[in-house]
Design an enzyme around this catalytic site. Structure first.
Site, PDB file in Angstrom:
ATOM      1  N   SER A   1       0.869  -1.183   0.000  1.00 47.08           N
ATOM      2  CA  SER A   1       0.000   0.000   0.000  1.00 47.08           C
ATOM      3  C   SER A   1       0.901   1.226   0.000  1.00 47.08           C
ATOM      4  O   SER A   1       2.090   1.140   0.330  1.00 47.08           O
ATOM      5  CB  SER A   1      -0.853  -0.002   1.276  1.00 47.08           C
ATOM      6  OG  SER A   1      -1.341   1.295   1.555  1.00 47.08           O
TER       7      SER A   1
ATOM      8  N   TYR B   1      -2.111  -0.579  10.568  1.00 46.69           N
ATOM      9  CA  TYR B   1      -2.079  -0.932   9.135  1.00 46.69           C
ATOM     10  C   TYR B   1      -0.751  -0.498   8.519  1.00 46.69           C
ATOM     11  O   TYR B   1      -0.094  -1.270   7.810  1.00 46.69           O
ATOM     12  CB  TYR B   1      -3.262  -0.254   8.444  1.00 46.69           C
ATOM     13  CG  TYR B   1      -3.405  -0.541   6.965  1.00 46.69           C
ATOM     14  CD1 TYR B   1      -3.500  -1.845   6.488  1.00 46.69           C
ATOM     15  CD2 TYR B   1      -3.484   0.501   6.029  1.00 46.69           C
ATOM     16  CE1 TYR B   1      -3.652  -2.106   5.129  1.00 46.69           C
ATOM     17  CE2 TYR B   1      -3.643   0.251   4.679  1.00 46.69           C
ATOM     18  CZ  TYR B   1      -3.725  -1.056   4.226  1.00 46.69           C
ATOM     19  OH  TYR B   1      -3.875  -1.310   2.878  1.00 46.69           O
TER      20      TYR B   1
END
Ligand SMILES: NC(=O)c1ccc[n+]([C@@H]2O[C@H](COP(=O)([O-])OP(=O)(O)OC[C@H]3O[C@@H](n4cnc5c(N)ncnc54)[C@H](OP(=O)(O)O)[C@@H]3O)[C@@H](O)[C@H]2O)c1
Length: 241
Positions: A142, A155
Site C-alpha cells: 500500500s 495498518y
C-alpha cells in the site's frame, strides 16, 4: 503466445476486491487457481466465475491469521496441481484507529494478516516456486508501506513490515530465478476503502481492474528488465507526495 496458460497461482484474499479481480484475470489467461479467503461461503462467487472460464479452481478457505494456515494452503495446492508458479499475497485488513486507542489484539491482528501471513506463504511456497520457470511472487502492499497516514497506525506498521520482508526476500531468492514484486497502491475502490476512507469519492479511486493491469504486466513481461516496486497513486492526488 500465452505464457501463463496451464500455470498454477495461489491468490489470497480472492473473495472480493482486488484479489477477486486478479483471480478473474488469471483465469482468463488459463491459470489454474488456489483461491483463499476465510470461508467457503465467501469464495463461492469467485469459484463459479473462474471455473466458468475453463480453469481448475481450488477453494482454500482458511483464516490466515492462524500461523498454520499458509502451510495448509500450499499443501492443498501442491496436492491438486503438482506445483506452484505464482503467489499473489493480497489478503489484508485495515481497521482505522488512532495509535493511542489501538487495542493490542488489533495491532497483532494487522501484523498477523498483513505481514506474518505473506511471510509464511512465501516460506512455504518457495520450495515449489524454485522448480518453476515462471516463478513470481507479487505482494500487495500500500502507499502506507512507505508513508504514514493518521489513524492507520497498525495498518501502516504492518505494510512497512511487509515491505521490509519483500526487499530481503527478493534478494535471497534472486539466484533461484524467483521474481518478487511489490505493488503499493493508494485508494482502490473496494470495501476496504469504503471503511477506511469514507471521506473519499469512490468514483475517483483507482479501480481493482487498474491494479489487475499492473499484475498482468508483471506476469507477462519476463525479459531482462525487472520492476521491483510499483507505486500507484490516484489521479486526483499530487504527484510525488
Ligand atoms: N482498497 C484500498 O484502498 C487498498 C489500497 C492499498 C492497498 N490495498 C491492499 O490490497 C489488498 C486487498 O485489499 P482490498 O481493498 O481488495 O480489500 P477487501 O475488499 O477488504 O478484501 C480483503 C480480502 O482479504 C481477505 N481476508 C481478510 N482477512 C483475512 C483472513 N484473516 N484470512 C484470510 N483472508 C482474509 C478477505 O476475505 P474474506 O473477508 O472473504 O474472508 C478478502 O478477500 C490488501 O492487502 C490491502 O491492504 C488496498
Amino acid at each position: 503466445m500465452n505464457l501463463l496458460k496451464g500455470k498454477t497461482a495461489i491468490v489470497t484474499g480472492a473473495s472480493r476486491g482486488i484479489g477477486r479481480a486478479i483471480s478473474v484475470a488469471l483465469a482468463q489467461h488459463g491459470v489454474n487457481l488456489a483461491l483463499s479467503s476465510r470461508s467457503m461461503e465467501s469464495l463461492k462467487g469467485i469459484l463459479e466465475e473462474t471455473t466458468a472460464l475453463g480453469v481448475d479452481a481450488l477453494p482454500c478457505p482458511a483464516d490466515i491469521a492462524d500461523p498454520d494456515s499458509p502451510a495448509e494452503i500450499v499443501r492443498k495446492t501442491v496436492d491438486r496441481f503438482g506445483g506452484i508458479d505464482i503467489l499473489i499475497n493480497n489478503a489484508g485488513i485495515a481497521i482505522p484507529r488512532h495509535i493511542c486507542e489501538t487495542p493490542t489484539e488489533e495491532w497483532d491482528l494487522h501484523m498477523a494478516i498483513n505481514a506474518r501471513a505473506p511471510f509464511l506463504m512465501c516460506r512455504e511456497a518457495i520450495p515449489y516456486l524454485r522448480k518453476s520457470e515462471a516463478a513470481t511472487i507479487i505482494n500487495i502492499s500500500s502507499v502506507v508501506g512507505n508513508k504514514g497516514y493518521v489513524n492507520q497506525g497498525a495498518y501502516t506498521a504492518s505494510k512497512h513490515a511487509l515491505m521490509g520482508m519483500t526487499k530481503v526476500l527478493a534478494q535471497e531468492v534472486h539466484g533461484d530465478g524467483i521474481r518478487v514484486h511489490v505493488i503499493s497502491p493508494g485508494g482502490v475502490a473496494t470495501e476496504m476503502a469504503q471503511i477506511t476512507r469514507p471521506d473519499l469519492d469512490m468514483s475517483e479511486l483507482i479501480t481493482p481492474e487498474e491494479i489487475v493491469d499492473i499484475v498482468m504486466f508483471l506476469l507477462t513481461h519476463r525479459g531482462n528488465a525487472v520492476i521491483d516496486e510499483i507505486n500507484v497513486r490516484r489521479a486526483g492526488n499530487q504527484p510525488w507526495k
